[in-house]
Design a protein around this motif. Sequence first.
Motif, PDB file in Angstrom:
ATOM      1  N   TRP A   1      -1.425   2.970  15.295  1.00 51.54           N
ATOM      2  CA  TRP A   1      -0.697   3.008  13.970  1.00 51.54           C
ATOM      3  C   TRP A   1      -1.220   3.907  13.032  1.00 51.54           C
ATOM      4  O   TRP A   1      -1.956   3.761  11.730  1.00 51.54           O
ATOM      5  CB  TRP A   1      -1.071   1.519  13.273  1.00 51.54           C
TER       6      TRP A   1
ATOM      7  N   ILE B   1       8.670  -4.939  12.415  1.00 55.60           N
ATOM      8  CA  ILE B   1       7.547  -5.405  12.031  1.00 55.60           C
ATOM      9  C   ILE B   1       7.952  -6.351  10.655  1.00 55.60           C
ATOM     10  O   ILE B   1       7.651  -7.537  10.423  1.00 55.60           O
ATOM     11  CB  ILE B   1       6.619  -4.598  11.666  1.00 55.60           C
TER      12      ILE B   1
ATOM     13  N   ASP C   1       3.195   3.979   5.944  1.00 48.33           N
ATOM     14  CA  ASP C   1       4.256   3.012   6.011  1.00 48.33           C
ATOM     15  C   ASP C   1       4.083   1.706   6.661  1.00 48.33           C
ATOM     16  O   ASP C   1       4.678   0.670   6.123  1.00 48.33           O
ATOM     17  CB  ASP C   1       5.563   3.667   6.706  1.00 48.33           C
ATOM     18  N   LEU C   2       3.460   1.681   7.572  1.00 52.55           N
ATOM     19  CA  LEU C   2       2.982   0.575   8.463  1.00 52.55           C
ATOM     20  C   LEU C   2       2.118  -0.519   7.444  1.00 52.55           C
ATOM     21  O   LEU C   2       2.278  -1.457   7.487  1.00 52.55           O
ATOM     22  CB  LEU C   2       2.329   0.681   9.775  1.00 52.55           C
ATOM     23  N   SER C   3       1.257   0.308   6.706  1.00 48.49           N
ATOM     24  CA  SER C   3       0.424  -0.289   5.984  1.00 48.49           C
ATOM     25  C   SER C   3       1.066  -0.988   4.753  1.00 48.49           C
ATOM     26  O   SER C   3       1.074  -2.164   4.490  1.00 48.49           O
ATOM     27  CB  SER C   3      -0.540   0.606   5.327  1.00 48.49           C
TER      28      SER C   3
ATOM     29  N   ASN D   1      -1.568   4.505   8.940  1.00 45.23           N
ATOM     30  CA  ASN D   1      -0.333   5.030   8.630  1.00 45.23           C
ATOM     31  C   ASN D   1       0.290   4.371   7.579  1.00 45.23           C
ATOM     32  O   ASN D   1       0.318   2.999   7.357  1.00 45.23           O
ATOM     33  CB  ASN D   1       0.893   4.642   9.854  1.00 45.23           C
TER      34      ASN D   1
ATOM     35  N   ALA E   1       4.098  -2.039   5.215  1.00 51.60           N
ATOM     36  CA  ALA E   1       5.101  -2.964   5.778  1.00 51.60           C
ATOM     37  C   ALA E   1       4.071  -4.221   5.811  1.00 51.60           C
ATOM     38  O   ALA E   1       4.508  -5.570   5.712  1.00 51.60           O
ATOM     39  CB  ALA E   1       5.506  -2.535   7.177  1.00 51.60           C
TER      40      ALA E   1
ATOM     41  N   LEU F   1       9.547  -0.250  12.647  1.00 55.47           N
ATOM     42  CA  LEU F   1       9.088  -0.678  11.257  1.00 55.47           C
ATOM     43  C   LEU F   1      10.001  -1.920  11.032  1.00 55.47           C
ATOM     44  O   LEU F   1       9.742  -2.856  10.416  1.00 55.47           O
ATOM     45  CB  LEU F   1       9.466   0.319  10.382  1.00 55.47           C
TER      46      LEU F   1
END
Lengths: 226, 226
Positions: free
Chosen positions: B172, B85, B103-105, B101, B107, B82
């Motif tokens: 992801w 990114i 959290d990745l979204s 995901n 981010a 994370l």
Amino acid sequence: MSVVQMVKIVGLGAVALTLSVEWLGWLFCRLWPRKISRGPLKEVFFFPTEVACTERLFTPDSPFPCPCPLPHNVNTSFTRLLGHILSASSSLDLCVFAFTNLDLSRAVLALHTRGISIRILTDMDYTLITGSQIGAIRRAGICVRCDSGAVHMHHKFAVVDGRRLITGSLNWTLTAIQSNKENILVTEEPDLVLPFITEFKRLWDVNDPARRHLPSIAEKTASLVL
Amino acid sequence: MSVVQMVKIVGLGAVALTLSVEWLGWLFCRLWPRKISRGPLKEVFFFPTEVACTERLFTPDSPFPCPCPLPHNVNTSFTRLLGHILSASSSLDLCVFAFTNLDLSRAVLALHTRGISIRILTDMDYTLITGSQIGAIRRAGICVRCDSGAVHMHHKFAVVDGRRLITGSLNWTLTAIQSNKENILVTEEPDLVLPFITEFKRLWDVNDPARRHLPSIAEKTASLVL
């Protein structure tokens, strides 16, 4: 010319030579960055790849040309991948989710015949898919361990001779090689290879069937108490 | 002391200094090979990772501690991914098969809010899976292109600021991060990064919807003839 003068001249010559080499090297790097060899092997291949004959990789010394209708002597992502695997001279550690590709299975069996030490770690569920090569590989006497956890052992990496890492998104299946958009990265960069060697060893030990079926000391003590 | 003597002394001093630095460097490399920085960034992370709070990565300047019950200030494979990114300062090119995901979204949306240029390429079929973040990302105004071929766009890589590659087996998704055995490799090694940049550009152009719906010159000629 006195000895002192000689020493001084040689000294100044050495300065000039050393600095020239340093500066020329720096200048060359700046002007032609791609022409400098940048240390350990680093390659990237993308898939899908065109279909080509792989016979020459398995029988390089054969005096007879291959009669198959596929293109010959073509350098594709797959032939390069196969070449890296067949280049093994001492060991192949493979950690792969799905393994159905016949050429890759033939490569593993060929290495086994040549006496290369092979360890294969795979996902238990995916040994049951149509065309899985794990059964044939096991029958040939190659050591295979399966991760039977509730989740996927989703790695797709191999370490050749303990120094060459092959990793990426590509499972060892025909679909992955001939149809999907996939990538493979091959490197001998120690900072990238060593963590994969350590992780393979860890997973190999964790999935040792003997370890799984042996009761732990706690279990043994509990059974004695009961 | 004459000027000539000064020049000679400075010259000899420079020889001694240059050669000492070269030789000391060589000696240090031989004695402590692991302590030397070996050029561009190279990191490897393995999953599954323990669950930890990621709030501090999104709000580093917040004066309030996070009240959630998860462990805080823990360095996991996921927080490091994370972090890479969120380190983007100009662009993020993402080519990923499955993206669910949260959290990745978050981010990606945070980068978009900061004005970072984002391009996402994904598999059409996998935009329809439960929890896919592609819809939310599109609604935020981020440019997404889908590979709608009959086979899978199975890549899982990202390029941050055109120089940092994040690639591996990891989709992801929450399952990939918290359950599966997966790997991620992060590098700024140009020989590894540049092929991925080129492949991203190629796939981005191939999957341009405008291009897909425009008839080719051959099709136009055929329709004129007919």
